[in-house]
Enzyme design. Structure first.
Site, PDB file in Angstrom:
ATOM      1  N   ASP A  16       0.861  -1.189   0.000  1.00  0.00           N
ATOM      2  CA  ASP A  16       0.000   0.000   0.000  1.00  0.00           C
ATOM      3  C   ASP A  16       0.892   1.232   0.000  1.00  0.00           C
ATOM      4  OD1 ASP A  16      -2.480   1.482   0.197  1.00  0.00           O
ATOM      5  OD2 ASP A  16      -1.950   1.898   2.266  1.00  0.00           O
ATOM      6  N   SER A  17       0.302   2.366  -0.332  1.00  0.00           N
ATOM      7  CA  SER A  17       1.051   3.614  -0.320  1.00  0.00           C
ATOM      8  C   SER A  17       1.402   4.055   1.099  1.00  0.00           C
ATOM      9  CB  SER A  17       0.252   4.720  -1.007  1.00  0.00           C
ATOM     10  OG  SER A  17      -0.971   4.939  -0.331  1.00  0.00           O
ATOM     11  N   TYR A  48      -0.569   8.659  -2.524  1.00  0.00           N
ATOM     12  CA  TYR A  48      -0.544   8.449  -3.966  1.00  0.00           C
ATOM     13  C   TYR A  48      -1.670   9.197  -4.676  1.00  0.00           C
ATOM     14  CZ  TYR A  48       2.845   4.526  -3.937  1.00  0.00           C
ATOM     15  OH  TYR A  48       3.963   3.745  -3.842  1.00  0.00           O
ATOM     16  N   GLY A  49      -2.756   9.448  -3.972  1.00  0.00           N
ATOM     17  CA  GLY A  49      -3.959   9.982  -4.607  1.00  0.00           C
ATOM     18  C   GLY A  49      -3.762  11.190  -5.499  1.00  0.00           C
ATOM     19  N   CYS A  79      -4.157  -0.978  -2.375  1.00  0.00           N
ATOM     20  CA  CYS A  79      -4.258   0.467  -2.584  1.00  0.00           C
ATOM     21  C   CYS A  79      -5.062   0.686  -3.857  1.00  0.00           C
ATOM     22  CB  CYS A  79      -2.868   1.071  -2.702  1.00  0.00           C
ATOM     23  SG  CYS A  79      -2.836   2.823  -3.182  1.00  0.00           S
ATOM     24  N   ASN A  80      -6.144   1.429  -3.768  1.00  0.00           N
ATOM     25  CA  ASN A  80      -6.982   1.654  -4.937  1.00  0.00           C
ATOM     26  C   ASN A  80      -6.263   2.458  -6.009  1.00  0.00           C
ATOM     27  OD1 ASN A  80     -10.186   0.962  -4.556  1.00  0.00           O
ATOM     28  ND2 ASN A  80      -9.143   1.210  -2.607  1.00  0.00           N
ATOM     29  N   THR A  81      -5.517   3.483  -5.612  1.00  0.00           N
ATOM     30  CA  THR A  81      -4.821   4.303  -6.596  1.00  0.00           C
ATOM     31  C   THR A  81      -3.772   3.487  -7.330  1.00  0.00           C
ATOM     32  OG1 THR A  81      -5.152   6.220  -5.139  1.00  0.00           O
ATOM     33  CG2 THR A  81      -3.587   6.465  -6.948  1.00  0.00           C
ATOM     34  N   CYS A 189     -11.232   3.364  -1.249  1.00  0.00           N
ATOM     35  CA  CYS A 189      -9.949   3.669  -0.624  1.00  0.00           C
ATOM     36  C   CYS A 189      -9.900   2.877   0.672  1.00  0.00           C
ATOM     37  CB  CYS A 189      -9.806   5.163  -0.346  1.00  0.00           C
ATOM     38  SG  CYS A 189      -8.289   5.602   0.558  1.00  0.00           S
ATOM     39  N   THR A 190      -8.741   2.309   0.976  1.00  0.00           N
ATOM     40  CA  THR A 190      -8.651   1.458   2.162  1.00  0.00           C
ATOM     41  C   THR A 190      -8.719   2.237   3.469  1.00  0.00           C
ATOM     42  OG1 THR A 190      -6.226   1.488   1.887  1.00  0.00           O
ATOM     43  CG2 THR A 190      -7.421  -0.429   1.036  1.00  0.00           C
ATOM     44  N   HIS A 191      -8.633   3.553   3.414  1.00  0.00           N
ATOM     45  CA  HIS A 191      -8.836   4.366   4.621  1.00  0.00           C
ATOM     46  C   HIS A 191     -10.320   4.523   4.956  1.00  0.00           C
ATOM     47  CE1 HIS A 191      -4.642   5.554   4.020  1.00  0.00           C
ATOM     48  NE2 HIS A 191      -4.669   6.195   5.169  1.00  0.00           N
TER      49      HIS A 191
END
Length: 285
Positions: A16-17, A48-49, A79-81, A189-191
Site C-alpha cells: 500500500d502507499s 498516492y492519490g 491500494c486503490n490508486t 480507498c482502504t482508509h
C-alpha cells in the site's frame, strides 16, 4: 505470464502507499490466520492519490518487483490508486497470482445493487483513472456516480473519524451521490472503512456499503484455496513482517495502533528501489 511454482509456506506480499492497506492485511489475517505476510507501506511517497498515474505506476511496480524478489507466493495491491495505475499490466508482469482491490469490490457491488445506481468515492487519482468505470461498464444497466474525497485520508490519519467536521465534509462530497439515488456505495480507498459510521449517517441505512478490504480478503482466500497454495497447518507459527520506505517507522507503528489496534513490534526501513531480502530467503526479522 503463467504462474511459477512457489512453496505454500511462502508469505503473501501486501503493498500500500501507506498504512491504509493494513485494513486489507487485517481482513486477510481474519480469514487466513495461518498465513505469513510481508506488508510494505510506501510511506516515503504517500499519499498516492494526488500524484500522476504514471508516477504511481512507477512507484507501485518498483515495490511489487521487490516483493516478488523476496519470494512471495502472491501479491496483494492493497491500494486503490496503485491498483488503478497497474490494473492492466501487473498480472502480465509477474509469475505469481496478483490480487488488487478494484475487481473484487466491483463484482461485489454489481451483485448487491438493486436499482443499478452505484456510488463510488475514492482519491483523486482513483477517480480520474476511470478504472472502476471501465469495469462497471460491463453492465449496461448500472449507472455509476463518482466523487473524489481528498480530505478523507487526512482526517482518518489524524484520528478524526466522527463528529461534526467529518459529517460536514462527508455531506459535501456525497451530495451528488445521494441526489442520484444510489443504493450501493463503494468505498474506493482502504482508509474509508474507518469512516463507515459517518458515511452511513450521510447516505442512510438503506444504502449498502461495499468495502475493498473484505472483498479483497475474500479473493485472496478463493485464489489460494483454488490453487492449493494455503500454508500447511504443520508449518509452525506464521511470520508477519512490516516494512516502510519512510524514515519515521515510529509513526507507522503509532498509526497502526491508533487506526487498527494492531501492535507492531518492529517496522523495517527499506529504501525504494532496493531488495530487502535476497530471493527465496524470507525469514523472520
Amino acid at each position: 505470464m503463467s504462474t511459477r511454482e512457489v512453496s505454500p509456506e511462502a508469505p503473501i506480499g501486501v503493498f500500500d502507499s501507506g498504512v491504509g492497506g493494513l485494513t486489507v492485511a487485517r481482513a486477510i489475517r481474519d480469514q487466513l490466520p495461518g498465513e505469513s505476510m510481508i506488508y510494505v507501506g510506501d510511506t516515503a511517497r504517500t499519499p498516492y492519490g494526488p500524484r500522476p498515474i504514471a508516477e504511481v505506476r512507477r512507484f507501485a511496480l518498483e515495490i511489487l518487483d521487490d516483493l516478488v524478489a523476496q519470494g512471495v507466493k502472491m501479491l496483494v495491491i492493497a491500494c486503490n490508486t496503485a491498483s488503478a495505475a497497474v490494473l492492466r499490466d501487473a498480472r502480465e508482469r509477474y509469475d505469481v497470482p496478483v490480487i488488487e482491490v478494484i475487481g473484487p469490490t466491483v463484482r461485489s457491488a454489481m451483485s448487491i445493487t438493486r436499482n443499478g445506481r452505484v456510488g463510488l468515492i475514492g482519491t483523486q487519482g482513483t477517480i480520474q483513472s476511470r478504472a472502476y468505470d471501465d469495469l462497471f461498464s460491463m453492465r449496461s444497466d448500472i449507472e455509476l456516480t463518482s466523487a473524489a474525497c481528498p480530505r478523507f485520508v487526512e482526517l482518518v490519519e489524524a484520528g478524526e473519524t466522527s463528529g461534526p467536521v467529518v459529517i460536514d465534509v462527508a455531506e459535501g462530497y456525497l451530495a451528488p451521490l445521494v441526489a442520484a439515488g444510489i443504493d450501493t456505495l463503494v468505498l474506493g480507498c482502504t482508509h474509508y472503512p474507518f469512516l463507515r459510521g459517518a458515511l452511513r449517517q450521510v447516505v442512510g441505512p438503506d444504502v449498502a456499503l461495499v468495502s475493498s478490504d473484505i472483498e479483497t480478503a475474500n479473493a485472496v482466500y478463493e485464489v489460494l484455496t483454488a490453487r492449493g497454495m494455503l500454508r500447511p497447518a504443520d508449518s509452525g507459527d506464521p511470520v508477519l513482517r512490516y516494512e516502510a520506505t519512510g524514515p519515521d517507522t515510529a509513526e507507522f507503528k503509532a498509526l497502526a495502533k491508533r487506526m487498527l489496534g494492531i501492535g507492531i513490534d518492529a517496522v523495517d526501513r527499506v529504501q525504494t528501489g532496493t531488495i530487502a531480502i535476497p530471493p527465496g530467503a524470507f525469514r523472520a526479522p
